[in-house]
Every structure is written in C-alpha cells, then in structure tokens.
Motif scaffolding. Structure first.
Motif, PDB file in Angstrom:
ATOM      1  N   HIS A   1       0.760  -1.229  -0.082  1.00 42.29           N
ATOM      2  CA  HIS A   1       0.037  -0.023  -0.001  1.00 42.29           C
ATOM      3  C   HIS A   1       0.852   1.294  -0.138  1.00 42.29           C
ATOM      4  O   HIS A   1       0.273   2.333  -0.017  1.00 42.29           O
ATOM      5  N   GLU A   2       2.040   1.050   0.223  1.00 42.93           N
ATOM      6  CA  GLU A   2       2.986   2.295   0.343  1.00 42.93           C
ATOM      7  C   GLU A   2       3.193   2.825  -1.208  1.00 42.93           C
ATOM      8  O   GLU A   2       3.647   2.165  -2.119  1.00 42.93           O
TER       9      GLU A   2
ATOM     10  N   ALA B   1       8.264  -0.141 -13.307  1.00 38.45           N
ATOM     11  CA  ALA B   1       7.698  -1.358 -14.025  1.00 38.45           C
ATOM     12  C   ALA B   1       7.721  -2.413 -13.327  1.00 38.45           C
ATOM     13  O   ALA B   1       6.613  -3.213 -13.307  1.00 38.45           O
ATOM     14  N   TRP B   2       8.801  -3.073 -12.824  1.00 41.18           N
ATOM     15  CA  TRP B   2       8.818  -4.292 -11.901  1.00 41.18           C
ATOM     16  C   TRP B   2       7.888  -4.152 -10.611  1.00 41.18           C
ATOM     17  O   TRP B   2       7.065  -4.995 -10.562  1.00 41.18           O
ATOM     18  N   VAL B   3       7.914  -2.976 -10.239  1.00 39.96           N
ATOM     19  CA  VAL B   3       7.034  -2.965  -8.910  1.00 39.96           C
ATOM     20  C   VAL B   3       5.646  -3.076  -9.477  1.00 39.96           C
ATOM     21  O   VAL B   3       4.826  -3.749  -8.556  1.00 39.96           O
ATOM     22  N   ARG B   4       5.241  -2.507 -10.552  1.00 44.14           N
ATOM     23  CA  ARG B   4       4.031  -2.340 -10.977  1.00 44.14           C
ATOM     24  C   ARG B   4       3.433  -3.993 -11.240  1.00 44.14           C
ATOM     25  O   ARG B   4       2.248  -4.373 -10.828  1.00 44.14           O
TER      26      ARG B   4
ATOM     27  N   THR C   1      -2.693  -3.066  -2.550  1.00 43.91           N
ATOM     28  CA  THR C   1      -1.570  -2.853  -3.616  1.00 43.91           C
ATOM     29  C   THR C   1      -1.331  -1.629  -4.137  1.00 43.91           C
ATOM     30  O   THR C   1      -0.761  -1.307  -4.930  1.00 43.91           O
ATOM     31  N   GLY C   2      -1.748  -0.550  -3.306  1.00 50.59           N
ATOM     32  CA  GLY C   2      -1.334   0.655  -3.587  1.00 50.59           C
ATOM     33  C   GLY C   2      -1.878   1.612  -4.684  1.00 50.59           C
ATOM     34  O   GLY C   2      -1.545   2.835  -5.016  1.00 50.59           O
ATOM     35  N   TYR C   3      -3.070   0.978  -5.111  1.00 49.63           N
ATOM     36  CA  TYR C   3      -3.812   1.920  -6.136  1.00 49.63           C
ATOM     37  C   TYR C   3      -4.962   2.767  -5.412  1.00 49.63           C
ATOM     38  O   TYR C   3      -5.644   2.368  -4.625  1.00 49.63           O
TER      39      TYR C   3
END
Length: 227
Positions: free
Chosen positions: A149-150, A182-185, A209-211
């Motif tokens: 979430h960060e 891109a890797w984190v996404r 998931t941080g969205y």
C-alpha cells in the motif's frame, strides 16, 4: 522486435495528451518555454538549457501552460542508461540549439552525428568496474510485497538493495528486463490477481496494492493485458 534508427526532432508541447510509455529512450533538451514533465509519478520542469532522459517503460506525461519547444532524441542505444541519474552538463545547451537549427534547416550530417554527440557530451567517462554487489531479488520482492500500500520510489528500492538509484536502475534493467517502477507495478498486479482469486472485493485489493481507487487498479490491469 525491429529497431528504428535514432531520430532527432524539434517538438512543440502544449496541453497534455495523457501519460504513455515507449520501448526506447527519449531524451529531452529544453529550447524555449517551460515543460512540466512527470515520470513515474515524479515531476520536474524542463526550461531552456535543462534536459531529461526517459527510460524505456517509464510512464510519463508532458504539459506546458504555453508552448514549450524541445529538442527530442528517440534512441534505442542502451548506452543512454549510463546517463540516468546524471544531470545534464550545462555545455549541452549550445549543442542542443545547434542541433535544433540543423533539424529546422534539414542539415543531414548534423542530424546524423547529433545522437552520438549528445550521448558523448552527457554520459560520464566509463571507469573500470569493481565487483558488483549481488541483489537478492527474492528478498527484495518480499520487501516490496510487504509494503503493497506504500508509494514506493526508486530511491526506496535502491536503499533496500544498498545501491544508488542510478546503479539500481541499471541493474534492474539488466537483470529483470524492465525499469524499477515497471517491476514494482508487475509485482503489485500479480498480488492483485492473487487477492482477487481469494474473493476479496476490488476496493480492498486496490487499497492493499497501492492503487488510489478500484478504477485505477482495473485500468492498470487492462494496460498490462494489452501490452
């Protein structure tokens, strides 16, 4: 995948047409006006004499309150990765203006040599490489997933890997085949699929998931599916 030749052009920017990505490096050098640039959620301003290197896969957007004019190089030369994290030398401004004139005047030799001249002027001299610190990608993946979430940034990932932001960006491209964000996404979207498979509501999955909203998560999933 076909690779086109490097291309120099002078472009004018005004209202935003929305964020997007490229499969090549894009190098911007400000000529006139002020261009507001956002790359992977981080903003900066490109005024006359300023420059920026946008790496393949980095999501970015441009906007200018009035018309901003920039010299733009679209390049498949992977040596531009060594310019990431290095500010543009001030000596590039006269070269950028000369190459902009060459583009406007259709001077073929200047346009042909321009990409190599820009790269040579921007990138620092290569030095003998020391043994590189290994990145524990499994541990780093677990660390990212624990902070779903960060709003993580490249600096956060680099610090966890005990590398500079520029070093980590280069290593991520070499070893993961994509930019750090891109890797984190991709990690977060994979986690979102797992959580949805467990029956969690979309709103809760987006939060974990941080969205910022369920619609933002859905849009990200569609973009990934459409690549």
């Amino acid at each position: 995948m076909s690779h086109r030749a490097d291309a120099l052009s002078v472009r004018r920017y005004g209202a935003s047409h929305g964020s997007h990505t490229h499969e090549h490096f894009q190098i911007l050098l400000g000529l006139d006006g002020v261009l507001e640039l956002e790359v992977n959620g981080r903003g900066r301003r490109i005024s006359a004499g300023d420059g920026a290197v946008i790496a393949p896969g980095d999501r970015h957007d441009f906007v200018a309150a009035s018309i901003a004019r920039c010299l733009v190089l679209d390049s498949n030369d992977t040596r531009w990765q060594y310019a990431l994290g290095h500010p543009e030398p001030r000596a590039l401004a006269p070269l950028a203006r000369y190459l902009a004139t060459a583009c406007d005047s259709a001077l073929p030799r200047a346009r042909l040599l321009g990409p190599d001249l820009l790269l040579e002027a921007w990138t620092p001299p290569l030095v003998p490489q020391r043994p590189r610190r290994a990145i524990d990608w499994s541990a780093l993946t677990a660390w990212v997933q624990a902070r779903g979430h960060e709003p993580l940034q490249v600096d956060d990932l680099a610090a966890c890997a005990h590398l500079s932001a520029a070093q980590f960006t280069t290593r991520c491209r070499e070893e993961r085949g994509m930019s750090p964000m891109a890797w984190v996404r991709e990690l977060r979207l994979a986690e979102a699929r797992r959580l949805r498979g467990q029956g969690l509501p979309v709103a809760e999955v987006a939060r974990r998931t941080g969205y910022r909203s369920p619609s933002a998560l859905t849009a990200a999933q569609r973009r990934l599916a459409g690549r």
